[in-house]
Design an enzyme around this catalytic site. Structure first.
Site, PDB file in Angstrom:
ATOM      1  N   GLU A 266      -6.153  -7.472   5.199  1.00 23.00           N
ATOM      2  CA  GLU A 266      -5.740  -8.439   4.371  1.00 23.00           C
ATOM      3  C   GLU A 266      -5.661  -9.793   4.598  1.00 23.00           C
ATOM      4  O   GLU A 266      -5.181 -10.596   3.976  1.00 23.00           O
ATOM      5  CB  GLU A 266      -4.231  -7.955   3.944  1.00 23.00           C
ATOM      6  CG  GLU A 266      -3.468  -8.145   5.162  1.00 23.00           C
ATOM      7  CD  GLU A 266      -3.226  -7.007   6.149  1.00 23.00           C
ATOM      8  OE1 GLU A 266      -2.245  -6.909   6.881  1.00 23.00           O
ATOM      9  OE2 GLU A 266      -4.041  -6.174   6.214  1.00 23.00           O
TER      10      GLU A 266
ATOM     11  N   ASP B 275      -6.062  -2.763  -3.096  1.00 19.58           N
ATOM     12  CA  ASP B 275      -7.530  -3.095  -3.460  1.00 19.58           C
ATOM     13  C   ASP B 275      -7.532  -4.263  -4.621  1.00 19.58           C
ATOM     14  O   ASP B 275      -7.884  -4.995  -4.441  1.00 19.58           O
ATOM     15  CB  ASP B 275      -8.456  -2.149  -3.921  1.00 19.58           C
ATOM     16  CG  ASP B 275      -8.858  -1.453  -2.326  1.00 19.58           C
ATOM     17  OD1 ASP B 275      -8.291  -1.612  -1.272  1.00 19.58           O
ATOM     18  OD2 ASP B 275      -9.242  -0.114  -2.552  1.00 19.58           O
TER      19      ASP B 275
ATOM     20  N   HIS C 130      -3.277   2.827  -2.262  1.00 20.56           N
ATOM     21  CA  HIS C 130      -4.066   1.663  -1.803  1.00 20.56           C
ATOM     22  C   HIS C 130      -5.108   1.303  -2.704  1.00 20.56           C
ATOM     23  O   HIS C 130      -5.775   0.113  -2.847  1.00 20.56           O
ATOM     24  CB  HIS C 130      -5.200   2.573  -0.812  1.00 20.56           C
ATOM     25  CG  HIS C 130      -4.483   2.772   0.668  1.00 20.56           C
ATOM     26  ND1 HIS C 130      -4.423   2.026   1.655  1.00 20.56           N
ATOM     27  CD2 HIS C 130      -3.849   3.941   1.139  1.00 20.56           C
ATOM     28  CE1 HIS C 130      -3.824   2.363   2.623  1.00 20.56           C
ATOM     29  NE2 HIS C 130      -3.353   3.548   2.332  1.00 20.56           N
TER      30      HIS C 130
ATOM     31  N   ASN D 228       0.949  -1.251  -0.036  1.00 24.09           N
ATOM     32  CA  ASN D 228      -0.059  -0.033   0.017  1.00 24.09           C
ATOM     33  C   ASN D 228       0.902   1.353  -0.005  1.00 24.09           C
ATOM     34  O   ASN D 228       0.659   2.290  -0.755  1.00 24.09           O
ATOM     35  CB  ASN D 228      -1.061  -0.085   1.291  1.00 24.09           C
ATOM     36  CG  ASN D 228      -2.284  -0.870   1.069  1.00 24.09           C
ATOM     37  OD1 ASN D 228      -2.793  -1.226   0.176  1.00 24.09           O
ATOM     38  ND2 ASN D 228      -2.831  -1.251   1.921  1.00 24.09           N
TER      39      ASN D 228
END
Length: 295
Positions: free
Chosen positions: A214, A188, A184, A179
């Protein structure tokens, strides 16, 4: 159409009339001539609507409806009560115990189809809302609450059948670094792709969910320790060998997994099973990551 309708009536004549009306509209019709097999048929067939006669020998439609509405897997199937009575008390009771609607005898073809279609619209809406409530918005997997509920149900089944069950906790190694490095949205994307790998790798009947962040979980009904370990090793290797696309870049990730094989005579509750799998996941992290720890 092809929606499935279960018709329950002790009169062969009434079943034939309703079947003719429904089949003319391309519904698939199943039937029973008493209330006793209805629960099993509802579980097996998963009909879209049940037409249920009130007055039947042995067990009447009211009792059958109560049983259906008490069962988690079938309680959302719309039940339309069928009655020759015009007494408002019967209709009131039917609606109070969970019936969606009622049809009076003798049958009017237009009314039957109209009430069936109304029930189907309700079921479509319920199914959509239920799916939204059950699924994680990002990955489409079962969410945390539903995952725990399904694990609880599988543990209960395991104890009744004296079978096997394994539970898996896994997460992405160094996910924060991904990340921080790629953003981010990239994180995703990786979560979605990993979800696809997990669902493609498990057996039919296995349950995959996003535990949070996660972290993911897998319920493996019937899986003994070695079977669960072998499956998780295949998943770990698949992820290790996969290249995840982020824009014009390919990124490699690894996962760590903790597998707890639960015996039917082990009285651990689902929370304890999750805790044991989580401890094994922590051990996998401590022992170098990109590995499977099993107990």
């Amino acid at each position: 159409m092809n929606e499935k309708i279960l018709v329950v009536d002790d009169s062969h004549f009434n079943v034939r009339i309703l079947s003719d009306i429904l089949e003319a509209e391309n519904f698939t019709v199943f039937s029973a001539n008493n209330g006793f097999p209805v629960l099993e048929m509802a579980h097996t067939l998963q009909p879209d609507v049940i037409l249920l006669d009130i007055m039947m020998p042995g067990i009447d439609g009211f009792e059958v409806c109560k049983i259906l509405k008490s069962e988690y897997e079938v309680r959302d199937i719309p039940v339309i009560m069928v009655t020759a009575r015009t007494d408002g008390k019967d209709i009131k009771m039917a609606l109070e115990i969970g019936a969606f609607d009622y049809i009076k005898k003798p049958f009017d073809e237009i009314e039957v189809i109209a009430r069936i279609q109304s029930a189907l619209r309700l079921k479509e809406l319920q199914d959509r809302l239920k799916s939204l409530a059950m699924k994680d918005g990002l990955t489409g997997l079962y969410n945390h609450a539903v995952l725990v509920e399904l694990l609880e149900k599988e543990v209960s089944k395991q104890r009744r059948s004296k079978g096997n069950l394994s539970f898996v906790m896994l997460d992405i190694d160094y996910f924060k670094k991904i990340n921080d490095t790629y953003g981010h949205m990239a994180g995703d994307r990786i979560l979605k792709d990993l979800s696809n790998i997990l669902t493609a790798s498990v057996r039919k009947g296995d349950i995959v969910g996003r535990y949070g962040g996660e972290e993911f979980s897998i319920v493996l009904p019937g899986a003994i320790r070695d079977d669960a370990y072998n499956l998780c090793e295949r998943i770990r290797r698949s992820v290790d060998e996969h290249e995840f696309s982020i824009g014009d870049q390919n990124v490699k990730i690894t996962i760590s997994m903790g597998v707890f094989a639960h015996d039917f005579d082990d009285n651990s509750y689902e929370t304890e099973i999750i805790q044991k799998a989580d401890e094994l996941l922590y051990r996998a992290k401590k022992n170098g990551r990109n590995r499977v720890e099993v107990m």
